[in-house]
Design a protein around this motif. Sequence first.
Motif, mmCIF file in Angstrom:
data_model
loop_
_atom_site.group_PDB
_atom_site.id
_atom_site.type_symbol
_atom_site.label_atom_id
_atom_site.label_comp_id
_atom_site.label_asym_id
_atom_site.label_seq_id
_atom_site.Cartn_x
_atom_site.Cartn_y
_atom_site.Cartn_z
ATOM 1 N N GLN A 278 93.260 83.519 117.753
ATOM 2 C CA GLN A 278 92.605 83.462 116.448
ATOM 3 C C GLN A 278 93.610 83.057 115.370
ATOM 4 O O GLN A 278 93.314 82.197 114.534
ATOM 5 N N SER B 192 94.711 79.400 115.628
ATOM 6 C CA SER B 192 93.730 78.422 115.150
ATOM 7 C C SER B 192 93.521 78.510 113.638
ATOM 8 O O SER B 192 92.914 77.615 113.051
ATOM 9 N N GLU B 193 94.001 79.558 113.026
ATOM 10 C CA GLU B 193 93.871 79.748 111.576
ATOM 11 C C GLU B 193 95.263 79.858 110.969
ATOM 12 O O GLU B 193 95.675 80.907 110.482
ATOM 13 N N HIS C 102 96.084 81.748 107.728
ATOM 14 C CA HIS C 102 96.001 83.199 107.631
ATOM 15 C C HIS C 102 97.318 83.841 108.044
ATOM 16 O O HIS C 102 97.980 83.389 108.970
ATOM 17 N N HIS D 12 95.202 89.208 109.158
ATOM 18 C CA HIS D 12 94.428 89.434 110.388
ATOM 19 C C HIS D 12 94.377 90.927 110.708
ATOM 20 O O HIS D 12 93.322 91.441 111.115
#
Length: 186
Positions: free
Chosen positions: A72, A75-76, A79, A84
């Motif tokens: 996650q 892919s981001e 962030h 997170h």
Amino acid sequence: MVLITSRDGPVGLTALHDAHRLVLDVLLAAEAHTLLTMLLGADRVAAEPDAAAQLAQLCGYLPLALRIAGAQLASERQHTIAGHVARLTTGNRLSRLAIGQDREAAVRASFDLSYAHSTLPSARLFRMLGCAPGLGCGVPAAAVLVDASTEDTIQLLDGLATAHLVESPQPGRYVLHDLLRLYGYR
């Protein structure tokens, strides 16, 4: 040589075919750090070491949960790890430890495999243990939870331990992993 992985203990293979069991535990903190470093890169983890450590803790040091959280974050890229962590601490952590609509890339899906094979009495005890306060439960307390005899409760607990839904760190004592407690509480 053949390697067989299983969520439940393949005791029959050991008894009938001389298989050797190797039960893996959750990762150590240092191993979780290494995995996150492989997934996110050394610079990103080094920039937020406290957040990376907290992420590993929230993932319960489970490799699958760490890989999902790492994917996650990978892919981001915009962030932060701390961001997170904040998302995981609010709302349903198990639901957040999933990759979009990919049913297989979810911590819950892994737990579902073991839970689906539980008998109704075992599943009921598992859910009750998820609601029980404290860090663990002895056989007498578990028997009270499900209104069963000590002998029947031991069989249920042993079945849950074989399916890796509970752990028995010492004879007569059973504990749930943090994420399994959340799963059982649902």
